[in-house]
Design an enzyme around this catalytic site. Sequence first.
Site, PDB file in Angstrom:
ATOM      1  N   CYS A   4       3.968  31.302   4.585  1.00  0.00           N
ATOM      2  CA  CYS A   4       4.635  30.650   5.722  1.00  0.00           C
ATOM      3  C   CYS A   4       3.690  30.527   6.920  1.00  0.00           C
ATOM      4  O   CYS A   4       3.373  31.532   7.559  1.00  0.00           O
ATOM      5  CB  CYS A   4       5.881  31.454   6.079  1.00  0.00           C
ATOM      6  N   CYS A  40       5.064  31.699  10.262  1.00  0.00           N
ATOM      7  CA  CYS A  40       5.090  33.162  10.269  1.00  0.00           C
ATOM      8  C   CYS A  40       3.732  33.706  10.723  1.00  0.00           C
ATOM      9  O   CYS A  40       3.660  34.657  11.508  1.00  0.00           O
ATOM     10  CB  CYS A  40       5.407  33.709   8.879  1.00  0.00           C
TER      11      CYS A  40
END
Length: 102
Positions: free
Chosen positions: A30, A33
């Site tokens: 991600c 993230c």
Amino acid sequence: MIRMLDSDNFDEVVSNSKVPVLVDFYAEWCNPCKRIVPSLEEIAEEHADSVLVCQVNVDESHDLATAFQVMSIPNVISFKNGEFYKRVVGAVSKDELLDLVK
């Protein structure tokens, strides 16, 4: 330092913390993230006495992601006195992350 949590230690760490806990639900793949990690690391260092910063890998701990209704990541949840307090979703600013524990 950011502490890693999983199904085995989540309840113990969050419940026993004497300070608010920020838990970042994330995945290695991600990109958003990855963008908030520097802010989380700064918070962990600058506020080490007043906030515990942790991460949960959703790919490895599906049960925790399901239990906390994590549908999108990054998903940062704050806990106070072992109880759910607030949540933000997405690549938010350091100030927004700090707002979770005020």
